[in-house]
Design a protein around this motif. Structure first.
Motif, PDB file in Angstrom:
ATOM      1  N   ILE A  52       0.864  -1.177   0.000  1.00 48.37           N
ATOM      2  CA  ILE A  52       0.000   0.000   0.000  1.00 48.37           C
ATOM      3  C   ILE A  52       0.900   1.225   0.000  1.00 48.37           C
ATOM      4  O   ILE A  52       1.610   1.477   0.987  1.00 48.37           O
ATOM      5  CB  ILE A  52      -0.933   0.022   1.224  1.00 48.37           C
ATOM      6  N   PHE A 101      -1.696  -1.498  -3.978  1.00 41.35           N
ATOM      7  CA  PHE A 101      -2.605  -0.358  -3.918  1.00 41.35           C
ATOM      8  C   PHE A 101      -1.778   0.920  -3.892  1.00 41.35           C
ATOM      9  O   PHE A 101      -0.864   1.058  -3.067  1.00 41.35           O
ATOM     10  CB  PHE A 101      -3.472  -0.414  -2.655  1.00 41.35           C
ATOM     11  N   ILE A 129     -10.028  -1.356   0.895  1.00 43.73           N
ATOM     12  CA  ILE A 129      -8.784  -2.078   0.613  1.00 43.73           C
ATOM     13  C   ILE A 129      -8.964  -3.564   0.884  1.00 43.73           C
ATOM     14  O   ILE A 129      -8.578  -4.420   0.071  1.00 43.73           O
ATOM     15  CB  ILE A 129      -7.620  -1.497   1.442  1.00 43.73           C
TER      16      ILE A 129
END
Length: 327
Positions: free
Chosen positions: A58, A103, A223
């Motif tokens: 992330i 992400f 997420i």
């Protein structure tokens, strides 16, 4: 063996929230930043080792846009996003066990000023100007090249509400009786600001610029939902399905704080005030009307789809909720 979650750019309130959640869930959390604490951006070998075998990466890195858009800050806003995103991509590309999903932060500001209809991933129109060009370049860097083993998702996040977010200054204004709408108006423009794409054009009237937002719990929820749905990649709007407008935002905030009076802030006040506190009026005057079509179509259920419960939760957590309003 616990899964490893790599969070890059975790010094902000979103990164801290995610890191705390994953640690409490038993994950091995690796933080990447200028000074670590686990891996530094200038340590390419360390970054490659961190992403190798990770369950997810992330990346939230990037200089805050809450600043004046002078030459130096504009350059750093671009550089801080592109260099870090490139570093993550190169680390994944050279890994012999790349993560299944990456992400990368993006922004709902990529869409045009919208008062006529909501912007979705399928039908949304991209805007123009400095902030939009930053978002476009950020996403291009994310999707550059071939990463056959890693799914890439650009999180087009609306304004995230939580403890430490942009909500703080609005709470302060409301408590001092200045919690009315932020009202757009005409303002002079210099050639330099127009050429740089940093001047906000007057459009929305009466504080009716749309306000798209998302509770920080739904950033995490989105997420985790996307992790569980490998068919979803590319750009994803992360925003409440029920956006509001600036006038309603401030009215709801005043009601929850138990503040009866809220004087409006007009464009000339905002322009002078933004210089004093080193920020830009675009952050409150652009009409952001964004709907998370892909998440909704895939079945994601928002924990906080509506503004008042979201604000109530955050203010209660900060112990700012007015006693009478809480009943």
């Amino acid at each position: 063996m616990s899964e490893r979650i790599v969070i890059a750019g975790a010094s902000g309130f979103i990164g801290r929230y995610l890191a705390q959640h994953y640690r409490e869930a038993g994950a091995d959390v690796v933080l990447v930043g200028r000074d670590g604490p686990d891996v530094r951006w200038d340590d390419a070998a360390g970054l490659r080792e961190a992403v190798t075998g990770a369950a997810a990466v992330i990346n939230l890195a990037g200089k805050s846009v809450n600043c004046r858009y002078n030459d130096a800050n504009r350059a750093e806003i671009f550089r801080s996003r592109l260099v870090t995103t490139r570093a993550v991509r190169e680390a994944i590309a050279t890994s012999d066990a790349p993560p299944p999903v990456w992400f990368n932060a993006s922004t709902a500001t990529i869409y045009r000023h919208a008062e006529d209809r909501p912007m979705t991933e399928a039908t949304g129109e991209l805007g123009t100007g400095f902030s939009v060009e930053v978002a476009k370049a950020w996403e291009r860097e994310l999707f550059e090249g071939d990463l056959p083993g890693t799914r890439r998702v650009a999180l087009r996040m609306a304004i995230v509400l939580g403890d430490g977010s942009a909500l703080g200054p609005l709470v302060a204004l409301a408590r001092f009786g200045l919690g009315g709408p932020q009202v757009d108006g005409r303002w002079f423009v210099t050639a330099a600001r127009r050429n740089a794409g940093t001047f906000h054009e007057f459009r929305a009237r009466g504080g009716r610029q749309r306000f798209s937002w998302v509770h920080i719990a739904d950033v995490l929820g989105a997420i985790e939902f996307l992790r569980a749905h490998p068919e979803l990649d590319g750009t994803v709007n992360v925003s409440s399905p029920h956006p509001t407008d600036n006038r309603m935002l401030m009215a709801t905030l005043r009601r929850l704080l138990g503040v009866r009076v809220g004087l409006p802030a007009y464009r000339w006040m905002l322009e002078l005030g933004s210089v004093a506190i080193r920020t830009e009026t675009e952050l409150v005057l652009k009409s952001r009307w964004v709907v998370p079509e892909r998440l909704l179509d895939a079945g994601y259920e928002f924990a906080y789809p509506d503004l008042e419960p979201a604000l109530r939760d955050i203010l209660a957590g900060r112990r700012l909720l007015h006693a009478s309003a809480a009943r």
